[in-house]
Design a protein around this motif. Sequence first.
Motif, PDB file in Angstrom:
ATOM      1  N   ASP A   1     -27.804  -9.879 -73.987  1.00  0.00           N
ATOM      2  CA  ASP A   1     -28.641 -10.053 -75.413  1.00  0.00           C
ATOM      3  C   ASP A   1     -28.100 -11.808 -75.414  1.00  0.00           C
ATOM      4  O   ASP A   1     -27.194 -12.560 -74.591  1.00  0.00           O
ATOM      5  CB  ASP A   1     -27.195  -9.556 -76.714  1.00  0.00           C
ATOM      6  N   ALA A   2     -28.855 -12.675 -75.589  1.00  0.00           N
ATOM      7  CA  ALA A   2     -29.307 -13.901 -76.064  1.00  0.00           C
ATOM      8  C   ALA A   2     -28.012 -14.287 -76.917  1.00  0.00           C
ATOM      9  O   ALA A   2     -27.678 -13.804 -77.814  1.00  0.00           O
ATOM     10  CB  ALA A   2     -30.535 -14.359 -76.166  1.00  0.00           C
ATOM     11  N   PRO A   3     -27.283 -15.760 -76.593  1.00  0.00           N
ATOM     12  CA  PRO A   3     -26.073 -16.062 -77.574  1.00  0.00           C
ATOM     13  C   PRO A   3     -26.956 -16.699 -78.117  1.00  0.00           C
ATOM     14  O   PRO A   3     -27.617 -17.140 -78.446  1.00  0.00           O
ATOM     15  CB  PRO A   3     -25.782 -17.411 -76.711  1.00  0.00           C
ATOM     16  N   SER A   4     -26.540 -16.259 -79.007  1.00  0.00           N
ATOM     17  CA  SER A   4     -26.944 -17.359 -80.708  1.00  0.00           C
ATOM     18  C   SER A   4     -26.803 -18.554 -80.676  1.00  0.00           C
ATOM     19  O   SER A   4     -26.008 -18.795 -80.164  1.00  0.00           O
ATOM     20  CB  SER A   4     -25.708 -17.081 -82.217  1.00  0.00           C
ATOM     21  N   LEU A   5     -27.702 -18.945 -81.618  1.00  0.00           N
ATOM     22  CA  LEU A   5     -27.556 -20.393 -81.629  1.00  0.00           C
ATOM     23  C   LEU A   5     -26.344 -21.196 -81.599  1.00  0.00           C
ATOM     24  O   LEU A   5     -25.774 -22.142 -81.443  1.00  0.00           O
ATOM     25  CB  LEU A   5     -28.831 -21.001 -82.899  1.00  0.00           C
ATOM     26  N   GLU A   6     -26.269 -20.500 -83.094  1.00  0.00           N
ATOM     27  CA  GLU A   6     -24.064 -21.114 -83.361  1.00  0.00           C
ATOM     28  C   GLU A   6     -23.237 -21.158 -82.068  1.00  0.00           C
ATOM     29  O   GLU A   6     -22.341 -22.021 -81.930  1.00  0.00           O
ATOM     30  CB  GLU A   6     -23.666 -20.034 -84.336  1.00  0.00           C
ATOM     31  N   SER A   7     -23.381 -20.144 -81.343  1.00  0.00           N
ATOM     32  CA  SER A   7     -22.245 -19.833 -80.049  1.00  0.00           C
ATOM     33  C   SER A   7     -23.104 -20.948 -79.199  1.00  0.00           C
ATOM     34  O   SER A   7     -22.156 -21.649 -78.154  1.00  0.00           O
ATOM     35  CB  SER A   7     -22.409 -18.524 -79.472  1.00  0.00           C
ATOM     36  N   ARG A   8     -23.931 -21.081 -78.936  1.00  0.00           N
ATOM     37  CA  ARG A   8     -24.821 -22.317 -77.923  1.00  0.00           C
ATOM     38  C   ARG A   8     -24.798 -23.472 -78.626  1.00  0.00           C
ATOM     39  O   ARG A   8     -24.007 -24.346 -77.588  1.00  0.00           O
ATOM     40  CB  ARG A   8     -25.806 -21.645 -78.110  1.00  0.00           C
ATOM     41  N   SER A   9     -24.609 -24.126 -79.466  1.00  0.00           N
ATOM     42  CA  SER A   9     -24.349 -25.344 -80.241  1.00  0.00           C
ATOM     43  C   SER A   9     -22.568 -25.309 -80.468  1.00  0.00           C
ATOM     44  O   SER A   9     -22.379 -26.641 -79.763  1.00  0.00           O
ATOM     45  CB  SER A   9     -24.527 -25.092 -81.780  1.00  0.00           C
ATOM     46  N   SER A  10     -21.666 -24.884 -80.429  1.00  0.00           N
ATOM     47  CA  SER A  10     -20.459 -24.730 -79.907  1.00  0.00           C
ATOM     48  C   SER A  10     -20.065 -24.642 -78.462  1.00  0.00           C
ATOM     49  O   SER A  10     -19.110 -26.097 -78.109  1.00  0.00           O
ATOM     50  CB  SER A  10     -19.792 -23.075 -80.506  1.00  0.00           C
ATOM     51  N   TRP A  11     -20.966 -24.923 -77.754  1.00  0.00           N
ATOM     52  CA  TRP A  11     -20.794 -24.498 -76.420  1.00  0.00           C
ATOM     53  C   TRP A  11     -21.254 -25.763 -75.888  1.00  0.00           C
ATOM     54  O   TRP A  11     -19.995 -26.636 -75.267  1.00  0.00           O
ATOM     55  CB  TRP A  11     -21.361 -23.105 -75.761  1.00  0.00           C
ATOM     56  N   GLU A  12     -22.049 -26.240 -75.786  1.00  0.00           N
ATOM     57  CA  GLU A  12     -22.834 -27.533 -76.009  1.00  0.00           C
ATOM     58  C   GLU A  12     -21.511 -28.965 -76.449  1.00  0.00           C
ATOM     59  O   GLU A  12     -21.015 -29.999 -75.565  1.00  0.00           O
ATOM     60  CB  GLU A  12     -24.011 -27.714 -76.461  1.00  0.00           C
ATOM     61  N   GLU A  13     -21.161 -28.689 -78.068  1.00  0.00           N
ATOM     62  CA  GLU A  13     -20.667 -29.267 -78.491  1.00  0.00           C
ATOM     63  C   GLU A  13     -18.666 -29.987 -77.594  1.00  0.00           C
ATOM     64  O   GLU A  13     -18.155 -30.887 -77.157  1.00  0.00           O
ATOM     65  CB  GLU A  13     -20.181 -28.734 -79.994  1.00  0.00           C
ATOM     66  N   THR A  14     -18.355 -28.188 -76.927  1.00  0.00           N
ATOM     67  CA  THR A  14     -17.403 -28.404 -76.317  1.00  0.00           C
ATOM     68  C   THR A  14     -17.569 -29.010 -74.999  1.00  0.00           C
ATOM     69  O   THR A  14     -16.226 -29.482 -74.461  1.00  0.00           O
ATOM     70  CB  THR A  14     -17.116 -27.057 -75.667  1.00  0.00           C
ATOM     71  N   ARG A  15     -18.674 -28.791 -74.354  1.00  0.00           N
ATOM     72  CA  ARG A  15     -18.981 -29.759 -73.001  1.00  0.00           C
ATOM     73  C   ARG A  15     -18.884 -31.443 -73.329  1.00  0.00           C
ATOM     74  O   ARG A  15     -18.523 -32.084 -72.506  1.00  0.00           O
ATOM     75  CB  ARG A  15     -20.577 -29.828 -72.703  1.00  0.00           C
ATOM     76  N   HIS A  16     -19.908 -31.589 -74.882  1.00  0.00           N
ATOM     77  CA  HIS A  16     -19.806 -33.146 -74.715  1.00  0.00           C
ATOM     78  C   HIS A  16     -18.550 -33.841 -75.452  1.00  0.00           C
ATOM     79  O   HIS A  16     -18.068 -34.604 -74.820  1.00  0.00           O
ATOM     80  CB  HIS A  16     -20.905 -33.378 -76.005  1.00  0.00           C
TER      81      HIS A  16
END
Length: 190
Positions: free
Chosen positions: A1-16
């Motif tokens: 399964d592809a990650p959800s948009l919400e989990s991807r956004s959270s992952w990106e915000e954590t990295r930033h």
Amino acid sequence: DAPSLESRSSWEETRHSAARSLGREWACRNPGEVARELLRYEAEALKIGRRWPRLAPVVCEVIAETVDDPEAWAAAFLEEGAAADVMRPFLAKATAHWESLMARCLESEPHRWLAAELILEAQAPSDDLLARALAKVEELPQIVETLCLQRRVPISTLRKLLHHSHWETALAAPVGRRCASPGEEVRAED
């Protein structure tokens, strides 16, 4: 399964967020040491095929916002051969020695377009530096068009671009301005 948009956004915000935190931490260090370390990390990432997320520009934006001497940081990163997007925040904040930094960048192949862009959008570059940038943009008419499209070129520089001896450069300025304001006449006094 592809990650959800919400989990991807959270992952990106954590990295930033981590990149911004690192920038605040590194702002207290020696510019040359930071430049070498950051470029070493970027080289290691390329060795393993890691091209994204590339957060070095975020780290440098935070450092540039934090430090009192962005010129020293720009010079250190230039000396180490940093990419233009990593140097941009320091050069954009530089005031003292800005002209000499821009002149050095104009002579550096990987930094030429950045220097030309920053000089063309500057309110009052020296005549000599502006002339050097205008000579370099013959190779980069797309920069002229983009800056004019975004209305980032002061009128005095726009006038010089409209009368540039290289036809593609001279044409790029009104094309950019026309695209910025369809239906309006493009005049040097705009």
